[in-house]
Design an enzyme around this catalytic site. Structure first.
Site, PDB file in Angstrom:
ATOM      1  N   GLN A   1       0.811  -1.211   0.000  1.00 26.27           N
ATOM      2  CA  GLN A   1       0.000   0.000   0.000  1.00 26.27           C
ATOM      3  C   GLN A   1       0.843   1.258   0.000  1.00 26.27           C
ATOM      4  OE1 GLN A   1      -1.439   0.539   4.484  1.00 26.27           O
ATOM      5  NE2 GLN A   1      -1.545  -1.621   3.857  1.00 26.27           N
TER       6      GLN A   1
ATOM      7  N   HIS B   1       0.059   5.675   1.033  1.00 25.38           N
ATOM      8  CA  HIS B   1      -0.888   6.645   1.574  1.00 25.38           C
ATOM      9  C   HIS B   1      -0.678   7.971   0.848  1.00 25.38           C
ATOM     10  CE1 HIS B   1      -1.536   3.616   4.560  1.00 25.38           C
ATOM     11  NE2 HIS B   1      -0.316   3.735   5.037  1.00 25.38           N
TER      12      HIS B   1
ATOM     13  N   GLU C   1       3.231   7.471   9.007  1.00 21.30           N
ATOM     14  CA  GLU C   1       3.200   6.562  10.148  1.00 21.30           C
ATOM     15  C   GLU C   1       4.607   6.125  10.535  1.00 21.30           C
ATOM     16  OE1 GLU C   1       2.195   2.355   7.919  1.00 21.30           O
ATOM     17  OE2 GLU C   1       0.594   3.834   8.069  1.00 21.30           O
TER      18      GLU C   1
ATOM     19  N   HIS D   1       4.784   0.094   0.812  1.00 19.86           N
ATOM     20  CA  HIS D   1       5.206  -0.742   1.933  1.00 19.86           C
ATOM     21  C   HIS D   1       4.173  -1.817   2.210  1.00 19.86           C
ATOM     22  CE1 HIS D   1       2.542   2.253   3.831  1.00 19.86           C
ATOM     23  NE2 HIS D   1       2.335   1.361   4.792  1.00 19.86           N
TER      24      HIS D   1
ATOM     25  N   ARG E   1      -4.058   0.487  -2.474  1.00 18.56           N
ATOM     26  CA  ARG E   1      -3.447  -0.841  -2.436  1.00 18.56           C
ATOM     27  C   ARG E   1      -2.902  -1.282  -3.793  1.00 18.56           C
ATOM     28  NH1 ARG E   1      -7.901  -0.673   0.844  1.00 18.56           N
ATOM     29  NH2 ARG E   1      -7.499  -1.223   3.031  1.00 18.56           N
TER      30      ARG E   1
END
Length: 395
Positions: free
Chosen positions: A101, A103, A138, A261, A280
């Site tokens: 995926q 972001h 993240e 990642h 994804r």
């Protein structure tokens, strides 16, 4: 507010990729139903909001408590910038791979969210890309050995791996990448793989698995493991494209927007901006929008030694610096000495080991391994003592 520290009761997510005993083994948190315990969410996200034990109101949702006194709970600066708790803190335990995926950036998330709203795509629709107008940087912190894929390998390394596998139908696109080792050509090759017809994709995967059947080293071992859970998934080629890394306990890795990642196995802590936007590329049965994903992917290559976040150790704290304002992350070693902690923003503390007591002039709360607490901005200052380890999420 008379109370400024609250013990949390958190939401458990039972995704099928989760480990049945990973969280139980590390934290001693019971799993009476023997379902996969994939994630425990600590925070105020509407899809998994923590509950707090409030002296006046009893058990209530953390987001409700924040809404009642937002500036006292978050601080004026955080409230003005984010309007709510800007981060989500998780315990994550994977028994098999999560999807490959990326972001989106904050700008792209806002544009994509508005566009899909305009098109009338329901927020819970299977083909919805953007669940909110926020980015999702993240950081993952390993509690056990933690295996992941992250960022594109050096192009020369990608070419070598594909040439070693030597799939006849990929010789031409790989030779093009070898002769033009540039991110744009890597993007072209990546898009080519994602847009294969079903029959061609299945044929290439069959050839891949046959070619590596006798290989006993990485990244081919990872491909074999993934094939057990995700047969006929284009994600089986990704270990040849992305770095495969195993974080050791105490190591951390920051993932910015547009970074491809996938987490593969292990138990760790994850802290992120308060978002649920995921695009994804494979290892999933969920919706894949290849063009949107490619438009939100960074095709820059990184070497394996560039992937980890370098910690800063000061006194009894280990700080993992991140280049975003949504969150910060520290590990705190506590002992029998009484230490003071200044509060500049809302905090969530998770006890990783031992037993630690938090105190203000009027309150005291003890955290044992696996327990967590919310600390309001208005606390100003608290002390902690007791032999143990705390993970601190704040902004």
């Amino acid at each position: 507010m008379s109370q400024t520290i609250w013990k949390l009761e958190n939401t458990t997510k039972h995704y099928d990729w989760g480990s049945i005993d990973g969280i139980t083994n590390f934290f001693g948190i019971a799993n009476p139903t023997s379902q996969p315990m994939a994630e425990i969410w600590m925070g105020a996200h509407p899809l998994g909001c923590s509950l707090v034990f409030d002296a006046k109101q009893g058990k209530i949702r953390l987001d409700k408590l924040i809404q009642e006194n937002p500036e006292q709970m978050l601080g004026a600066k955080t409230y003005q910038n984010f309007a709510s708790l800007p981060f989500l803190f998780k315990i994550l335990s994977a028994n098999k791979a999560l999807s490959i995926q990326v972001h989106p950036t904050l700008e792209n998330a806002k544009l994509g969210f508005a566009k899909e709203n305009q098109l009338g795509i329901a927020l819970d629709a299977a083909n919805r890309n953007y669940k909110d107008p926020n980015h999702k940087p993240e950081l993952i912190y390993a509690l056990t050995p933690y295996k992941a894929m992250r960022s594109f390998r050096q192009i020369e390394e990608i070419v070598t791996l594909f040439e070693t596998v030597a799939i006849p139908d990929l010789i031409e696109p790989i030779s093009q990448l070898a002769s033009n080792p540039h991110p744009d050509q890597l993007k072209h090759f990546f898009a080519y793989l994602l847009n294969l017809s079903e029959s061609v994709k299945n044929s290439l995967i069959e050839q891949l698995l046959l070619k590596i059947s006798s290989f006993e080293e990485e990244p081919y071992l990872t491909i074999k493991t993934l094939a057990n859970d995700y047969p006929n998934d284009i994600g089986l080629f990704m270990p040849l494209l992305l770095n495969v890394i195993e974080l050791q306990p105490g190591q951390a890795m920051f993932l910015s927007a547009k970074t491809p990642h996938a987490y593969l196995s292990g138990t760790g802590l994850e802290i992120m901006a308060n978002s649920d936007n995921v695009l994804r590329a494979g290892l999933t049965h969920k919706y894949i929008d290849s063009s949107e994903l490619i438009n939100n992917t960074d095709f820059t290559s990184l070497a394996l030694n560039q992937l980890l976040t370098k910690p800063i150790v000061k006194d009894n704290k280990i700080d993992f610096p991140v280049p975003v304002n949504d969150f910060k992350f520290e590990i705190i070693q506590s002992d029998e000495n009484i230490r003071n902690e200044k509060v500049d923003s809302a905090q969530i503390l998770l006890c990783l080991d031992g037993k630690v007591t938090l105190s203000t002039d009027t309150e005291s709360l003890t955290l044992q391994k696996g327990e967590s607490a919310f600390i309001a901005y208005q606390t100003g200052l608290y002390s902690y003592t007791g032999v143990g380890v705390l993970a601190k999420a704040f902004d």
